[in-house]
Write a protein that holds these residues in place. Structure first.
Motif, PDB file in Angstrom:
ATOM      1  N   ALA A 160       0.835  -1.207   0.000  1.00  0.00           N
ATOM      2  CA  ALA A 160       0.000   0.000   0.000  1.00  0.00           C
ATOM      3  C   ALA A 160       0.871   1.259   0.000  1.00  0.00           C
ATOM      4  O   ALA A 160       0.527   2.271  -0.599  1.00  0.00           O
ATOM      5  CB  ALA A 160      -0.930   0.005   1.209  1.00  0.00           C
ATOM      6  N   PHE A 161       2.031   1.152   0.663  1.00  0.00           N
ATOM      7  CA  PHE A 161       2.948   2.282   0.729  1.00  0.00           C
ATOM      8  C   PHE A 161       3.365   2.723  -0.675  1.00  0.00           C
ATOM      9  O   PHE A 161       3.480   3.916  -0.959  1.00  0.00           O
ATOM     10  CB  PHE A 161       4.169   1.881   1.562  1.00  0.00           C
ATOM     11  CG  PHE A 161       5.247   2.906   1.596  1.00  0.00           C
ATOM     12  CD1 PHE A 161       5.092   4.068   2.320  1.00  0.00           C
ATOM     13  CD2 PHE A 161       6.427   2.706   0.907  1.00  0.00           C
ATOM     14  CE1 PHE A 161       6.094   5.026   2.352  1.00  0.00           C
ATOM     15  CE2 PHE A 161       7.431   3.652   0.941  1.00  0.00           C
ATOM     16  CZ  PHE A 161       7.270   4.815   1.658  1.00  0.00           C
ATOM     17  N   SER A 162       3.591   1.745  -1.562  1.00  0.00           N
ATOM     18  CA  SER A 162       3.947   2.075  -2.944  1.00  0.00           C
ATOM     19  C   SER A 162       2.810   2.817  -3.636  1.00  0.00           C
ATOM     20  O   SER A 162       3.029   3.594  -4.545  1.00  0.00           O
ATOM     21  CB  SER A 162       4.227   0.802  -3.749  1.00  0.00           C
ATOM     22  OG  SER A 162       5.455   0.249  -3.402  1.00  0.00           O
ATOM     23  N   LEU A 163       1.575   2.543  -3.189  1.00  0.00           N
ATOM     24  CA  LEU A 163       0.403   3.058  -3.891  1.00  0.00           C
ATOM     25  C   LEU A 163      -0.079   4.394  -3.357  1.00  0.00           C
ATOM     26  O   LEU A 163      -1.057   4.936  -3.834  1.00  0.00           O
ATOM     27  CB  LEU A 163      -0.745   2.039  -3.771  1.00  0.00           C
ATOM     28  CG  LEU A 163      -0.523   0.690  -4.447  1.00  0.00           C
ATOM     29  CD1 LEU A 163      -1.595  -0.290  -4.017  1.00  0.00           C
ATOM     30  CD2 LEU A 163      -0.540   0.863  -5.956  1.00  0.00           C
ATOM     31  N   ARG A 164       0.611   4.929  -2.313  1.00  0.00           N
ATOM     32  CA  ARG A 164      -0.029   6.058  -1.645  1.00  0.00           C
ATOM     33  C   ARG A 164      -0.096   7.323  -2.481  1.00  0.00           C
ATOM     34  O   ARG A 164      -0.895   8.198  -2.181  1.00  0.00           O
ATOM     35  CB  ARG A 164       0.584   6.322  -0.278  1.00  0.00           C
ATOM     36  CG  ARG A 164       2.038   6.477  -0.304  1.00  0.00           C
ATOM     37  CD  ARG A 164       2.647   6.436   1.060  1.00  0.00           C
ATOM     38  NE  ARG A 164       3.856   7.208   0.935  1.00  0.00           N
ATOM     39  CZ  ARG A 164       4.206   8.182   1.684  1.00  0.00           C
ATOM     40  NH1 ARG A 164       3.464   8.502   2.712  1.00  0.00           N
ATOM     41  NH2 ARG A 164       5.298   8.851   1.455  1.00  0.00           N
ATOM     42  N   ARG A 165       0.708   7.404  -3.551  1.00  0.00           N
ATOM     43  CA  ARG A 165       0.586   8.587  -4.423  1.00  0.00           C
ATOM     44  C   ARG A 165      -0.520   8.393  -5.447  1.00  0.00           C
ATOM     45  O   ARG A 165      -1.065   9.350  -5.958  1.00  0.00           O
ATOM     46  CB  ARG A 165       1.871   8.837  -5.205  1.00  0.00           C
ATOM     47  CG  ARG A 165       3.076   8.831  -4.388  1.00  0.00           C
ATOM     48  CD  ARG A 165       3.487  10.247  -4.019  1.00  0.00           C
ATOM     49  NE  ARG A 165       4.030  10.207  -2.683  1.00  0.00           N
ATOM     50  CZ  ARG A 165       3.805  11.099  -1.753  1.00  0.00           C
ATOM     51  NH1 ARG A 165       3.047  12.134  -2.006  1.00  0.00           N
ATOM     52  NH2 ARG A 165       4.325  10.983  -0.576  1.00  0.00           N
ATOM     53  N   THR A 166      -0.757   7.129  -5.824  1.00  0.00           N
ATOM     54  CA  THR A 166      -1.626   6.898  -6.965  1.00  0.00           C
ATOM     55  C   THR A 166      -3.047   6.511  -6.560  1.00  0.00           C
ATOM     56  O   THR A 166      -3.977   6.760  -7.298  1.00  0.00           O
ATOM     57  CB  THR A 166      -1.047   5.796  -7.872  1.00  0.00           C
ATOM     58  OG1 THR A 166      -0.641   4.710  -7.046  1.00  0.00           O
ATOM     59  CG2 THR A 166       0.162   6.299  -8.627  1.00  0.00           C
ATOM     60  N   VAL A 167      -3.211   5.911  -5.400  1.00  0.00           N
ATOM     61  CA  VAL A 167      -4.556   5.554  -4.951  1.00  0.00           C
ATOM     62  C   VAL A 167      -4.820   6.313  -3.658  1.00  0.00           C
ATOM     63  O   VAL A 167      -4.254   6.011  -2.620  1.00  0.00           O
ATOM     64  CB  VAL A 167      -4.680   4.030  -4.701  1.00  0.00           C
ATOM     65  CG1 VAL A 167      -6.106   3.663  -4.343  1.00  0.00           C
ATOM     66  CG2 VAL A 167      -4.223   3.250  -5.921  1.00  0.00           C
ATOM     67  N   ARG A 168      -5.678   7.337  -3.754  1.00  0.00           N
ATOM     68  CA  ARG A 168      -5.880   8.244  -2.618  1.00  0.00           C
ATOM     69  C   ARG A 168      -6.627   7.595  -1.459  1.00  0.00           C
ATOM     70  O   ARG A 168      -6.305   7.796  -0.301  1.00  0.00           O
ATOM     71  CB  ARG A 168      -6.641   9.489  -3.080  1.00  0.00           C
ATOM     72  CG  ARG A 168      -5.743  10.480  -3.773  1.00  0.00           C
ATOM     73  CD  ARG A 168      -5.016  11.326  -2.739  1.00  0.00           C
ATOM     74  NE  ARG A 168      -3.759  11.784  -3.314  1.00  0.00           N
ATOM     75  CZ  ARG A 168      -2.812  12.391  -2.609  1.00  0.00           C
ATOM     76  NH1 ARG A 168      -2.970  12.592  -1.331  1.00  0.00           N
ATOM     77  NH2 ARG A 168      -1.697  12.770  -3.181  1.00  0.00           N
ATOM     78  N   ARG A 197      -6.367  -2.937  -3.238  1.00  0.00           N
ATOM     79  CA  ARG A 197      -5.476  -3.071  -4.395  1.00  0.00           C
ATOM     80  C   ARG A 197      -4.197  -3.814  -3.983  1.00  0.00           C
ATOM     81  O   ARG A 197      -3.705  -4.677  -4.705  1.00  0.00           O
ATOM     82  CB  ARG A 197      -5.161  -1.677  -4.934  1.00  0.00           C
ATOM     83  CG  ARG A 197      -4.165  -1.624  -6.046  1.00  0.00           C
ATOM     84  CD  ARG A 197      -4.790  -1.935  -7.407  1.00  0.00           C
ATOM     85  NE  ARG A 197      -3.719  -2.147  -8.370  1.00  0.00           N
ATOM     86  CZ  ARG A 197      -3.516  -3.278  -9.020  1.00  0.00           C
ATOM     87  NH1 ARG A 197      -4.323  -4.288  -8.838  1.00  0.00           N
ATOM     88  NH2 ARG A 197      -2.522  -3.389  -9.859  1.00  0.00           N
ATOM     89  N   ASP A 255      -9.391   1.569  -0.718  1.00  0.00           N
ATOM     90  CA  ASP A 255      -9.071   1.135  -2.081  1.00  0.00           C
ATOM     91  C   ASP A 255      -7.624   0.659  -2.159  1.00  0.00           C
ATOM     92  O   ASP A 255      -7.307  -0.324  -2.811  1.00  0.00           O
ATOM     93  CB  ASP A 255      -9.212   2.300  -3.072  1.00  0.00           C
ATOM     94  CG  ASP A 255     -10.662   2.652  -3.334  1.00  0.00           C
ATOM     95  OD1 ASP A 255     -11.528   1.880  -2.868  1.00  0.00           O
ATOM     96  OD2 ASP A 255     -10.917   3.678  -3.985  1.00  0.00           O
ATOM     97  N   ARG A 256      -6.777   1.418  -1.458  1.00  0.00           N
ATOM     98  CA  ARG A 256      -5.345   1.122  -1.495  1.00  0.00           C
ATOM     99  C   ARG A 256      -5.083  -0.253  -0.878  1.00  0.00           C
ATOM    100  O   ARG A 256      -4.348  -1.059  -1.442  1.00  0.00           O
ATOM    101  CB  ARG A 256      -4.609   2.202  -0.709  1.00  0.00           C
ATOM    102  CG  ARG A 256      -3.182   2.359  -1.080  1.00  0.00           C
ATOM    103  CD  ARG A 256      -2.711   3.744  -0.734  1.00  0.00           C
ATOM    104  NE  ARG A 256      -2.838   4.036   0.686  1.00  0.00           N
ATOM    105  CZ  ARG A 256      -2.998   5.249   1.178  1.00  0.00           C
ATOM    106  NH1 ARG A 256      -3.053   6.283   0.381  1.00  0.00           N
ATOM    107  NH2 ARG A 256      -3.107   5.439   2.464  1.00  0.00           N
ATOM    108  N   LEU A 304       3.257  -0.570  -8.614  1.00  0.00           N
ATOM    109  CA  LEU A 304       3.385   0.719  -9.293  1.00  0.00           C
ATOM    110  C   LEU A 304       3.235   0.581 -10.803  1.00  0.00           C
ATOM    111  O   LEU A 304       3.277   1.569 -11.526  1.00  0.00           O
ATOM    112  CB  LEU A 304       4.745   1.341  -8.963  1.00  0.00           C
ATOM    113  CG  LEU A 304       4.909   1.746  -7.504  1.00  0.00           C
ATOM    114  CD1 LEU A 304       6.365   1.991  -7.181  1.00  0.00           C
ATOM    115  CD2 LEU A 304       4.083   2.983  -7.225  1.00  0.00           C
ATOM    116  N   ARG A 328      -7.817   5.124   1.268  1.00  0.00           N
ATOM    117  CA  ARG A 328      -7.049   4.125   2.009  1.00  0.00           C
ATOM    118  C   ARG A 328      -7.617   2.708   1.868  1.00  0.00           C
ATOM    119  O   ARG A 328      -6.877   1.740   1.746  1.00  0.00           O
ATOM    120  CB  ARG A 328      -6.961   4.513   3.477  1.00  0.00           C
ATOM    121  CG  ARG A 328      -5.644   4.165   4.108  1.00  0.00           C
ATOM    122  CD  ARG A 328      -5.325   5.068   5.272  1.00  0.00           C
ATOM    123  NE  ARG A 328      -6.430   5.172   6.203  1.00  0.00           N
ATOM    124  CZ  ARG A 328      -6.765   4.213   7.061  1.00  0.00           C
ATOM    125  NH1 ARG A 328      -6.083   3.106   7.108  1.00  0.00           N
ATOM    126  NH2 ARG A 328      -7.773   4.368   7.883  1.00  0.00           N
TER     127      ARG A 328
END
Lengths: 224, 232
Positions: free
Chosen positions: A96-104, A112, A108-109, A149, A106
């Motif tokens: 989820a840390f990798s996704l924190r810029r692209t999936v706002r 995903r 959903d993140r 990513l 939490r």
């Protein structure tokens, strides 16, 4: 497409890479060579972790030295030791840390992240403490952190060095199925058997550049 | 094993409370515990913390880990205080310590670090206009918590190596490799973070904040075009 244009690199008066020119359009490329032959340096230039002291590197036409952020969005990097790549306490949080810029959102993140884990053999491990995973699972997690990513290129620096045979095969299997262009630095020559191209480095120069079988034969002769 | 304990998955009301308010609650609780100085009130605070554990129902093994640590600490600190300053101040110190640590650990057990990081970022969001970068501070919080476990693991393996070489008692046989491996870990971690675009993200955010005085909540910029989740 990764291109090296007369790339050189030196630390003080020690030459690590000497005038390397390569164009790598192939889907799966291996880099082999002795310790200190410059292969890790060459790989690290792809996402700007190391900058050439002469010449330039281009990834899809972008120069990692000048457009580092844009290049790093295209290039994922898996290192040898998963312990230093995992930055969050649980597997799910780390992806989820990798996704924190692209999936706002939490939730959903997290969803995903669980999907990405499940797709790569870590189904049900989202809440598992990352540092209690086995070595092989940790490396899979590091890979998931990168694949989340959705990069176009994946660079791996000796990704299987710390893995046992079973996990090495599993890692190779996953690499085989990726849509990403893969550039692998390795001492594990079996891993490269079905690659499209293998580049052999020695003393900072390309000494062989061929299909896996002849390239690996050249590397073995070099050591003998 | 990480002495601070880590997140223990669960569905209790404490698990479901958002991280931000929970962190704020913890801060208030600890502040109150530090301010009040009477035994009955502090005993009450310990009771509140204990009640929290009953609500959250973490696994007993995890509770026992904390309890063991608290007992050792209470005996050591309490004993020293009893000898130096007497019964009442000793009780106050011990109860204060136990209440604060128990509550803090309860927070760790029931809150994902991811959520803490997000809460810190959200809470510090308004400070962005003063040049504070909430993402950086949020990450700092997450990495700090992680560092405890990592350093403990490095210390453990260095100690084993020293014992294996028959140098179990030598301070240098421990200190030198411990420092070297810690620094090396820092290097590798830095590279891994850079490869995950962490420094870049901060720059993007700073650029966006500079270029866009409006909604500073959306700092994704070009990253949006490559979002794997963008399709949803």
């Amino acid at each position: 497409m990764i291109t090296y244009e007369s790339v050189g690199h030196r630390y003080d008066d020690r030459t690590v890479l000497d005038d390397v020119t390569l164009a790598l359009p192939e889907h799966r490329v291996g880099l082999v060579g002795a310790n200190g032959s410059g292969k890790s340096t060459l790989a690290r230039m792809v996402n700007g972790l190391v900058r050439p002291t002469s010449g330039r590197v281009l990834v899809d036409g972008l120069d990692p030295t000048e457009q580092g952020a844009a290049v790093r969005r295209r290039v994922g990097f898996v290192f040898t030791n998963p312990d230093s790549q995992i930055v969050m306490p649980t597997a799910g949080e780390d992806v989820a840390f990798s996704l924190r810029r692209t999936v706002r959102n939490r939730a959903d993140r997290a969803a995903r992240a669980a999907e990405v884990l499940a797709a790569h053999g870590l189904e049900g491990y989202a809440d598992h403490p990352a540092h209690q995973l086995s070595g092989g699972q940790k490396q899979l997690l590091a890979l998931c952190g990168m694949l989340a990513l959705d990069p176009d290129v994946l660079v791996c620096d000796e990704p299987t060095t710390l893995l046992d045979l079973r996990n090495t095969r599993r890692f190779a299997e996953i690499l085989r199925g990726l849509r990403q262009q893969v550039l692998v630095v390795t001492h594990d020559l079996d891993l490269l058997a079905d690659f499209d191209r293998v580049v052999v480095l020695d003393g900072g120069k390309v000494v062989a550049d061929d299909a896996p079988a002849p390239a690996i034969r050249h590397y073995r002769d070099l050591v003998a | 094993m990480n002495p601070l304990g880590l997140y223990a998955p669960g569905t209790s009301p404490l698990h479901r409370t958002p991280a931000g308010p929970k962190l704020l609650g913890l801060m208030v609780f600890v502040t109150v515990v530090v301010i009040i100085g009477t035994v009955p009130w502090l005993a009450g605070a310990c009771g509140v913390a204990a009640l929290g554990y009953l609500v959250a129902r973490p696994p007993w093994t995890r509770v026992w880990q904390v309890l063991r640590l608290l007992i050792v600490l209470a005996v050591l600190v309490g004993g020293l205080q009893l000898w130096l300053v007497g019964l009442e101040p000793a009780l106050v110190t011990v109860l204060r310590l136990v209440a604060a640590l128990a509550a803090a650990n309860l927070f760790t057990l029931t809150t994902r670090i991811d959520a803490v990081v997000a809460a810190v970022e959200h809470g510090l969001g308004p400070l962005r206009r003063f040049g504070v970068r909430p993402e950086q501070l949020g990450l700092l919080v997450g990495l700090t918590v992680q560092a405890v476990g990592t350093l403990a693991a490095i210390a453990g393996s260095v100690r084993e190596a020293a014992v294996a070489r028959g140098a179990g008692r030598s301070p240098t046989a421990f200190a030198v490799p411990f420092v070297v491996r810690t620094l090396r870990h820092a290097d590798e971690l830095g590279e891994a973070l850079a490869a995950r675009g962490i420094g870049d993200a901060a720059n993007d955010a700073a650029n966006d904040a500079a270029g866009d005085s409006g909604d500073t909540g959306d700092t994704d910029g070009p990253a949006d075009h490559r979002a794997p989740g963008a399709a949803r």
